[in-house]
Design an enzyme around this catalytic site. Structure first.
Site, short mmCIF file in Angstrom:
data_model
loop_
_atom_site.label_atom_id
_atom_site.label_comp_id
_atom_site.label_asym_id
_atom_site.label_seq_id
_atom_site.Cartn_x
_atom_site.Cartn_y
_atom_site.Cartn_z
N GLY A 54 -1.11 18.61 -10.08
CA GLY A 54 -0.16 18.53 -8.97
C GLY A 54 -0.74 19.21 -7.76
O GLY A 54 -1.63 20.05 -7.88
N CYS A 81 -5.03 20.97 -15.05
CA CYS A 81 -5.04 21.53 -13.70
C CYS A 81 -3.73 22.28 -13.40
O CYS A 81 -3.50 23.31 -14.00
CB CYS A 81 -5.34 20.42 -12.69
SG CYS A 81 -5.92 21.05 -11.12
N TYR A 82 -2.89 21.75 -12.54
CA TYR A 82 -1.61 22.44 -12.29
C TYR A 82 -0.87 22.67 -13.60
O TYR A 82 -0.24 23.71 -13.80
CB TYR A 82 -0.74 21.59 -11.34
CG TYR A 82 0.55 22.26 -10.93
CD1 TYR A 82 0.64 22.97 -9.75
CD2 TYR A 82 1.70 22.18 -11.74
CE1 TYR A 82 1.83 23.60 -9.37
CE2 TYR A 82 2.88 22.80 -11.37
CZ TYR A 82 2.94 23.51 -10.18
OH TYR A 82 4.11 24.12 -9.82
N HIS A 166 -10.19 17.51 -14.58
CA HIS A 166 -9.42 16.28 -14.84
C HIS A 166 -10.15 15.35 -15.83
O HIS A 166 -11.05 14.63 -15.43
CB HIS A 166 -9.20 15.53 -13.53
CG HIS A 166 -8.21 16.21 -12.64
ND1 HIS A 166 -6.86 16.00 -12.72
CD2 HIS A 166 -8.38 17.15 -11.67
CE1 HIS A 166 -6.23 16.75 -11.84
NE2 HIS A 166 -7.14 17.46 -11.18
N GLU A 168 -9.01 12.67 -17.07
CA GLU A 168 -8.60 11.28 -16.84
C GLU A 168 -9.44 10.58 -15.78
O GLU A 168 -9.44 9.36 -15.67
CB GLU A 168 -7.11 11.22 -16.47
CG GLU A 168 -6.73 11.76 -15.07
CD GLU A 168 -6.57 13.29 -15.04
OE1 GLU A 168 -7.11 13.98 -15.93
OE2 GLU A 168 -5.93 13.80 -14.10
N ASP A 224 2.40 -11.88 -13.23
CA ASP A 224 3.57 -11.21 -13.78
C ASP A 224 4.71 -12.19 -14.08
O ASP A 224 5.31 -12.15 -15.15
CB ASP A 224 4.07 -10.11 -12.82
CG ASP A 224 2.98 -9.10 -12.51
OD1 ASP A 224 2.00 -9.03 -13.28
OD2 ASP A 224 3.09 -8.40 -11.50
N LYS A 366 -0.70 -3.26 -15.50
CA LYS A 366 -1.19 -4.60 -15.17
C LYS A 366 -2.16 -5.14 -16.24
O LYS A 366 -2.09 -6.30 -16.63
CB LYS A 366 -1.90 -4.56 -13.81
CG LYS A 366 -2.20 -5.91 -13.24
CD LYS A 366 -0.96 -6.48 -12.60
CE LYS A 366 -1.18 -7.84 -12.02
NZ LYS A 366 -0.02 -8.27 -11.22
#
Ligand code: XMP
Length: 520
Positions: A54, A81-82, A166, A168, A224, A366
């Site tokens: 964050g 992190c945060y 991070h 990710e 979609d 997606k």
């Protein structure tokens, strides 16, 4: 119901990425705001909790914090992190507030074997101000970096972990492995979130919701709405009626493809409306981009209403809302810039139509929508379609929209797409060194600029085509695609030779921001 991981969002731009990485392991995960209540977060299937990064300092006024139920749950916790700082603070460790930001790649040293991180030196992505200076009781240090004495921490018996970096983010060397260790080993999640299981659960849910009722579905030509319609058809057969409004502003072959794919499965329950003349009449003389968008948005609603008049027994409407729309509406992973864009987003139906909504793609990213589409047997060209704006080619013809100018841009666009497809550059690809190739979205734009040219012995004075190709993960920011010169040369040659009315081709080398993806 599958095992699930809950990601509590503390406001990081990377929160969506954590979700996508976990879904890639075929494990279901949900993104919730940090203040989500206990019932939402702990549903009996939750096997672990991730606390995201964050932008704030935990000492800032009104800063997000960890609610008691998170720790009381006894579930494994990974603070990133945060999330690590909030965990440290909550458990009695110390966090140093700092105005200096550590941002970018750094070398992490993991001295000993542990359940989360591979041992040894490795490159990771850092983006933080504050950092941990004293571990909470019971925690040990797992890793250090030049600027963080406690770059990772663990309390093994209670399965609580913290990472200052991070995992990710693509640039973190073993990021995927670290997240896999947490989700599959530490939380012991069983992978089961596959296209097959998604279809099965979705079909059951639609049947339960609709019962013997009838459903309307609006096909737009995009992925979609096609996957939504196909799923609903699989669930309730001929109790679905699909409507496709041909605005005359579609890409080459789009209406034909819809007919080809859906006529065999829907028969008379596919309503194709050719509204192109009405759209062109309304757009005549209009050059202002916002005005164009407004006319097209409103016309779509009117056309849809006219097409479904007489189908009153249809009480449900199927919508292709996907997970990023849902989490963004909760304020997760949304930048201010993105809010501005979605504000003038057109091409959908208003929320106050008197239908009950069914949204079978509500929990899918997606790439999962595409995987489901593939498993449902939709053709690859449809499943892999690049994004296309609701107002269609009208916002890619700068100046007045006429059938002739739309035809020019459609033709040029088809050539560009055909050459990209041949060169296998229609999708973005990131190799293991982080090098990006291909394109996330590529199209042609007709400019209302005349310039002098020469063809044969003839002087020409014609309009120009701009080619736009970008690479992007989320379309909130984008870079211009570094397409090979040879390919650009071929496309330019073909457009000037094959598309009447064009004598010049330029390539757009602007990133977003400051430019947007579309020109209007
Ligand atoms: P911009 O131009 O805002 O585009 O950078 C970002 C992404 O959104 C698409 N886009 C739209 N999609 N209705 C849509 O459904 C719209 O009105 C619309 N306008 C832009 C654009 O193609 C790009 O992928």
């Amino acid at each position: 119901m599958s095992d699930r991981i809950v990601i509590l969002d503390f406001g990081s731009q990377y929160t969506q990425l954590i979700g996508r990485r976990i879904r890639d392991m075929q494990v279901y995960c949900e993104l919730l705001p940090w203040h989500a209540n206990k019932e939402e977060a702990l549903d009996g299937h939750t096997k672990g909790i991730i606390l995201s990064g964050g932008p704030q300092s935990i000492y800032a006024e009104g800063a997000p914090y960890i609610q008691d139920y998170v720790l009381d749950s006894g579930l494994p916790i990974l603070g990133i992190c945060y999330g690590m700082q909030a965990l440290t603070y909550k458990l009695g460790g110390k966090v140093l507030q700092s105005t200096e930001h550590e941002y970018g790649l750094t070398e992490l040293d993991v001295p000993a074997a542990n359940p989360l991180l591979p041992q040894g030196k490795q490159i990771v992505w850092m983006s933080h101000g504050d950092h941990v200076t004293e571990l909470p009781p019971g925690f040990s240090c797992l890793a250090t970096s030049p600027n963080s004495p406690f770059a990772a921490m663990m309390d093994e018996p209670s399965k609580r972990f913290g990472l200052q970096f991070h995992p990710e983010v693509h640039h973190t060397q073993h990021g995927e492995e670290i997240l896999r260790n947490f989700v599959l080993r530490i939380c012991n999640c069983q992978p089961g979130w596959t296209p097959g299981s998604i279809i099965e659960e979705s079909v059951k849910a639609i049947q339960l919701q609709v019962g013997n009722g009838r459903v309307l579905s609006a096909l737009s030509g995009g992925v979609d709405s096609a996957v939504t319609t196909s799923l609903v058809q699989k669930a309730i057969g001929d109790h679905v009626t699909a409507v496709f409004i041909n605005t005359g502003l579609m890409r080459q072959g789009e209406p034909e493809q819809i007919e080809q794919v859906f006529r065999p499965i829907l028969g008379d329950h596919l309503i194709m409306v050719d509204a192109s003349e009405r759209y062109f009449a309304k757009l005549a003389g209009v050059t202002d981009p916002e005005e164009k968008r407004k006319i097209i948005g409103e016309s779509f609603i009117r056309e849809f209403e006219a097409a479904v008049a007489g189908l009153e027994e249809h009480e449900f409407l199927a919508q292709g809302t996907i997970y990023p729309d849902v989490i963004e509406s909760k304020g997760i992973g949304v930048s201010e810039a993105h809010r501005i864009k979605s504000h003038h987003n057109v091409g959908g139906l208003p929320k106050d139509l008197k239908f009950k909504l069914i949204e079978p793609l509500r929990s899918l990213f997606k790439d999962e929508v595409r995987a489901v589409g593939k498993a449902l047997g939709l053709p690859p060209e449809l499943v892999w379609r690049q994004p296309f704006p609701g107002p269609g080619l009208a916002v890619r013809v700068l100046g007045e929209v006429t059938p002739e100018r739309i035809e020019i841009v459609r033709h040029a666009d088809a050539i560009f797409n055909e050459e990209l497809e041949k060169a296998d550059l229609m999708h973005m690809h990131i190799d293991k060194d982080g090098k990006i190739s291909g394109s996330s979205q590529a199209f042609a734009v007709l400019l209302p600029v005349r310039s002098v040219g020469v063809m044969g012995d003839q002087r020409t004075y014609s309009e120009a085509i701009a080619l736009r190709a970008i690479t992007s993960i989320d379309f909130m920011t984008a870079d211009w695609a570094r397409l090979p010169y040879d390919l650009l040369a071929r496309v330019s040659n073909r457009i000037v030779n094959e598309v009447p009315g064009v004598n010049r081709v330029v390539y757009d080398i602007s990133s977003k921001p400051p430019a947007t993806v579309e020109w209007e």
